[in-house]
Design a protein around this motif. Structure first.
Motif, PDB file in Angstrom:
ATOM      1  N   ILE A 127      10.902   1.610  -0.398  1.00 34.42           N
ATOM      2  CA  ILE A 127       9.901   1.507   0.668  1.00 34.42           C
ATOM      3  C   ILE A 127       9.816   0.077   1.188  1.00 34.42           C
ATOM      4  O   ILE A 127       9.785  -0.170   2.404  1.00 34.42           O
ATOM      5  CB  ILE A 127       8.529   1.982   0.155  1.00 34.42           C
ATOM      6  N   ILE A 128       9.805  -0.878   0.277  1.00 32.52           N
ATOM      7  CA  ILE A 128       9.688  -2.284   0.652  1.00 32.52           C
ATOM      8  C   ILE A 128      10.928  -2.754   1.405  1.00 32.52           C
ATOM      9  O   ILE A 128      10.831  -3.411   2.455  1.00 32.52           O
ATOM     10  CB  ILE A 128       9.442  -3.140  -0.604  1.00 32.52           C
ATOM     11  N   ILE A 129      12.104  -2.413   0.910  1.00 34.16           N
ATOM     12  CA  ILE A 129      13.343  -2.860   1.550  1.00 34.16           C
ATOM     13  C   ILE A 129      13.502  -2.235   2.938  1.00 34.16           C
ATOM     14  O   ILE A 129      13.933  -2.905   3.888  1.00 34.16           O
ATOM     15  CB  ILE A 129      14.554  -2.553   0.650  1.00 34.16           C
ATOM     16  N   ARG A 130      13.156  -0.976   3.071  1.00 38.66           N
ATOM     17  CA  ARG A 130      13.248  -0.335   4.395  1.00 38.66           C
ATOM     18  C   ARG A 130      12.377  -1.056   5.418  1.00 38.66           C
ATOM     19  O   ARG A 130      12.795  -1.276   6.568  1.00 38.66           O
ATOM     20  CB  ARG A 130      12.838   1.135   4.304  1.00 38.66           C
ATOM     21  N   LYS A 131      11.164  -1.428   5.013  1.00 39.86           N
ATOM     22  CA  LYS A 131      10.274  -2.149   5.925  1.00 39.86           C
ATOM     23  C   LYS A 131      10.863  -3.510   6.294  1.00 39.86           C
ATOM     24  O   LYS A 131      10.842  -3.916   7.466  1.00 39.86           O
ATOM     25  CB  LYS A 131       8.901  -2.322   5.275  1.00 39.86           C
ATOM     26  N   LEU A 132      11.400  -4.215   5.320  1.00 38.82           N
ATOM     27  CA  LEU A 132      11.951  -5.547   5.588  1.00 38.82           C
ATOM     28  C   LEU A 132      13.164  -5.478   6.505  1.00 38.82           C
ATOM     29  O   LEU A 132      13.387  -6.365   7.332  1.00 38.82           O
ATOM     30  CB  LEU A 132      12.312  -6.228   4.272  1.00 38.82           C
ATOM     31  N   ARG A 133      13.958  -4.435   6.378  1.00 41.69           N
ATOM     32  CA  ARG A 133      15.133  -4.281   7.248  1.00 41.69           C
ATOM     33  C   ARG A 133      14.728  -4.080   8.706  1.00 41.69           C
ATOM     34  O   ARG A 133      15.499  -4.391   9.622  1.00 41.69           O
ATOM     35  CB  ARG A 133      15.986  -3.108   6.785  1.00 41.69           C
ATOM     36  N   LYS A 134      13.535  -3.550   8.933  1.00 41.10           N
ATOM     37  CA  LYS A 134      13.071  -3.295  10.296  1.00 41.10           C
ATOM     38  C   LYS A 134      12.549  -4.550  10.992  1.00 41.10           C
ATOM     39  O   LYS A 134      12.353  -4.539  12.216  1.00 41.10           O
ATOM     40  CB  LYS A 134      11.979  -2.222  10.283  1.00 41.10           C
TER      41      LYS A 134
ATOM     42  N   ARG B 262       0.827  -1.206   0.000  1.00 38.69           N
ATOM     43  CA  ARG B 262       0.000   0.000   0.000  1.00 38.69           C
ATOM     44  C   ARG B 262       0.863   1.258   0.000  1.00 38.69           C
ATOM     45  O   ARG B 262       0.570   2.226  -0.711  1.00 38.69           O
ATOM     46  CB  ARG B 262      -0.937  -0.018   1.200  1.00 38.69           C
ATOM     47  N   ARG B 263       1.922   1.258   0.801  1.00 36.65           N
ATOM     48  CA  ARG B 263       2.804   2.423   0.836  1.00 36.65           C
ATOM     49  C   ARG B 263       3.532   2.601  -0.495  1.00 36.65           C
ATOM     50  O   ARG B 263       3.660   3.727  -1.001  1.00 36.65           O
ATOM     51  CB  ARG B 263       3.811   2.282   1.977  1.00 36.65           C
ATOM     52  N   ALA B 264       3.998   1.482  -1.048  1.00 36.48           N
ATOM     53  CA  ALA B 264       4.664   1.562  -2.351  1.00 36.48           C
ATOM     54  C   ALA B 264       3.694   2.040  -3.415  1.00 36.48           C
ATOM     55  O   ALA B 264       4.041   2.844  -4.289  1.00 36.48           O
ATOM     56  CB  ALA B 264       5.243   0.194  -2.722  1.00 36.48           C
ATOM     57  N   GLY B 265       2.461   1.557  -3.367  1.00 34.21           N
ATOM     58  CA  GLY B 265       1.448   1.965  -4.335  1.00 34.21           C
ATOM     59  C   GLY B 265       1.131   3.442  -4.254  1.00 34.21           C
ATOM     60  O   GLY B 265       0.961   4.115  -5.281  1.00 34.21           O
ATOM     61  N   GLU B 266       1.042   3.955  -3.042  1.00 33.17           N
ATOM     62  CA  GLU B 266       0.786   5.393  -2.869  1.00 33.17           C
ATOM     63  C   GLU B 266       1.896   6.222  -3.505  1.00 33.17           C
ATOM     64  O   GLU B 266       1.639   7.240  -4.158  1.00 33.17           O
ATOM     65  CB  GLU B 266       0.666   5.711  -1.379  1.00 33.17           C
ATOM     66  N   LYS B 267       3.134   5.774  -3.309  1.00 36.67           N
ATOM     67  CA  LYS B 267       4.259   6.503  -3.888  1.00 36.67           C
ATOM     68  C   LYS B 267       4.242   6.433  -5.409  1.00 36.67           C
ATOM     69  O   LYS B 267       4.504   7.430  -6.102  1.00 36.67           O
ATOM     70  CB  LYS B 267       5.573   5.930  -3.354  1.00 36.67           C
ATOM     71  N   MET B 268       3.909   5.273  -5.932  1.00 35.76           N
ATOM     72  CA  MET B 268       3.803   5.122  -7.390  1.00 35.76           C
ATOM     73  C   MET B 268       2.779   6.089  -7.968  1.00 35.76           C
ATOM     74  O   MET B 268       3.033   6.742  -8.985  1.00 35.76           O
ATOM     75  CB  MET B 268       3.361   3.697  -7.745  1.00 35.76           C
ATOM     76  N   LEU B 269       1.611   6.166  -7.347  1.00 38.96           N
ATOM     77  CA  LEU B 269       0.550   7.039  -7.858  1.00 38.96           C
ATOM     78  C   LEU B 269       0.940   8.508  -7.749  1.00 38.96           C
ATOM     79  O   LEU B 269       0.572   9.321  -8.606  1.00 38.96           O
ATOM     80  CB  LEU B 269      -0.752   6.772  -7.102  1.00 38.96           C
TER      81      LEU B 269
END
Length: 259
Positions: free
Chosen positions: A53-60, A15-22
């Motif tokens: 966005i995705i990688i930052r979340k996974l690192r956490k 959802r966060r990645a999608g918001e950034k894409m749009l």
């Protein structure tokens, strides 16, 4: 192995990645290229922004993992990976670049034995989420199963420049035996449109990367669909590598037996 609710994590990332894409899609930077990614394609600004966005979340997350992503390539987190995340941050990047509103986020989750345990695909413009676990396949939270039609009436297709003449001939023959054919240009979403029964089959000539299809195939199979190559080989992958050059994805055995 640490217990993680992967669907919740994927939904947050998607959802966060999608918001950034749009956000980028609405500007002149929609077709801005930043170079060439790990997968060999040109990296759009939106590709990189979504992936970050995705990688930052996974690192956490407090767990070891290996990430295989279209732009960054392979990233290891921790000394003992418990999971493998296969990420296509922008499925349908050409559509995105030219302003066609059919693109998404695709995330596949594998355990350390390289068995798929979760798949997530988001249709970014439409907001529709598809996902699957061992419990089954779902669309916006509702259980889905593939269609029960007994004809190849509605077909999706994809043909890349890696397709050989035999694969193209196979596609051409199939075109003579269906009522409606569409080529939408986002493979993960196409597989999900077979999973929910909207289309009866999806043919992809010249598939080259596992990260394009891992989540969509898992969702389709958990919905009751069947996937093989054009010759009927159902062993699609070896670990995180594709074994096949073409994909045939259908809703049920009756239709599968027609090919």
């Amino acid at each position: 192995m640490s217990k993680i609710d992967w669907i919740t994590v994927c939904q947050e990332m998607g959802r966060r990645a999608g918001e950034k894409m749009l956000e980028i899609y609405a500007t002149e930077q929609r077709n801005t290229e930043l170079g060439t990614g790990y997968g060999g394609d040109k990296t759009l600004k939106a590709d990189k922004a979504a992936e970050d966005i995705i990688i930052r979340k996974l690192r956490k997350l407090d767990t070891g993992m290996k990430i295989i992503s279209e732009e960054a390539g392979e990233i290891s987190i921790g000394k003992r990976p418990e999971y493998i995340l296969v990420v296509d941050p922008l499925d349908g990047s050409f559509n995105y670049k030219i302003g066609v509103g059919y693109f998404g986020v695709s995330i596949g989750v594998l355990d350390k034995n390289k068995d798929v345990i979760a798949g997530y695909v988001l249709n970014v413009p439409g907001g529709t989420e598809f996902y699957a676990t061992e419990e089954g396949a779902f669309k916006n939270g509702a259980r889905i199963r593939t269609g029960k039609r007994n004809s190849r009436g509605h077909m999706l297709l994809e043909c890349s420049n890696k397709a050989d003449s035999r694969a193209i001939a196979f596609l051409s023959n199939m075109l003579l035996n269906v009522r409606h054919v569409r080529a939408y240009g986002a493979v993960a979403l196409d597989l999900c449109n077979v999973a929910d029964g909207t289309f009866d089959c999806f043919l992809y000539a010249g598939v080259s990367r596992y990260l394009d299809v891992v989540a969509g195939i898992y969702i389709l199979e958990k919905a009751g669909g069947i996937v093989s190559d054009f010759q009927g080989d159902k062993k699609i992958r070896e670990g995180t590598t594709l074994r096949v050059k073409n994909l045939l994805a259908v809703t049920n055995k009756h239709i599968y037996d027609m090919f």
